[in-house]
Design a protein around this motif. Structure first.
Motif, short mmCIF file in Angstrom:
data_model
loop_
_atom_site.label_atom_id
_atom_site.label_comp_id
_atom_site.label_asym_id
_atom_site.label_seq_id
_atom_site.Cartn_x
_atom_site.Cartn_y
_atom_site.Cartn_z
N HIS A 48 0.82 -1.21 0.00
CA HIS A 48 0.00 0.00 0.00
C HIS A 48 0.86 1.26 0.00
O HIS A 48 0.39 2.34 0.38
N ALA A 54 -4.32 1.92 5.26
CA ALA A 54 -4.78 0.95 4.27
C ALA A 54 -4.24 -0.45 4.58
O ALA A 54 -4.95 -1.44 4.46
N GLU A 58 -6.44 -3.84 5.59
CA GLU A 58 -6.33 -5.14 4.93
C GLU A 58 -6.09 -6.26 5.94
O GLU A 58 -6.73 -7.32 5.88
#
Length: 210
Positions: A48, A54, A58
């Motif tokens: 990322h 982010a 995930e």
């Protein structure tokens, strides 16, 4: 006016306190994810492009999907069969490295399924394994990639050897039901013939000494 100023100050202080609290919780969650996922956290962060939010989103999603995987036990007979098969892969490497890597990938994939992880696709297997075996799942990726390159005739023998050695870490954990992150270096005898022995015989066939 004084009352308005006081009220505004109180609201501002409350907002600042709430922001600090959320920030502290976020940092704490990030530290927890980093501890749990170890190298997988760094991989997600790189994927990322350094965006921690982010990456953590995930990894949190992986935990949600796979954190409650029910690990299936292996019978003694099944464990012995897997160990014998893995020793066979190591012996096979002496004469047929590419085939040995393909067999190692296939054997490990079957073991992953037998332990209760997703049967397919490969990406879901890796995601689930990363939750429970974050420090050794790299070996699964390694042998999968090497087997693919070997099928195309693009893999060197040393790359194939490293792939089998890397995959063995995950194999040992799945066989022995050891906790994630535990070192395997001192326990190689548990899966039978040490890798060094197979490599030594490979060198001997080329005129070297074990």
């Amino acid at each position: 006016m004084t009352i308005i100023v006081i009220v505004a100050a109180v609201i501002l202080l409350a907002a600042l306190a709430a922001g600090l609290l959320r920030g502290g919780r976020g940092r704490g969650r990030g530290r927890g994810l980093r501890r749990r996922f170890g190298p997988e956290y760094d991989l997600a962060l790189a994927r990322h492009e350094g965006d921690a939010k982010a990456a953590e989103k995930e990894l949190t999603e992986r935990l949600r999907r796979h954190g409650d995987v029910k690990i299936q036990p292996l019978t003694g007979e099944s464990r012995e069969r897997y160990v014998a098969s893995w020793n066979g892969v190591q012996e096979e490497f002496v004469d047929a490295p590419a085939r040995a890597v393909a067999d190692a990938e296939s054997l490990l994939a079957q073991l992953v399924r037998d332990r209760g992880y997703p049967a397919d696709p490969y990406d879901e297997q890796v995601a689930a394994l990363s939750v429970h075996h974050a420090y050794s799942v790299r070996g699964y990726r390694q042998v999968h990639a090497a087997a693919g390159r070997a099928r195309e005739g693009r893999a060197a023998t040393e790359e194939l050897r490293e792939a089998v050695v890397g995959a063995r870490g995950l194999f040992d954990e799945l066989i022995d039901e050891r906790p994630r992150g535990r070192s395997h270096a001192s326990d190689r005898h548990r899966t039978g013939v040490p890798w060094a022995g197979a490599r030594g015989r490979h060198e001997a066939t080329k005129g070297g000494t074990p």
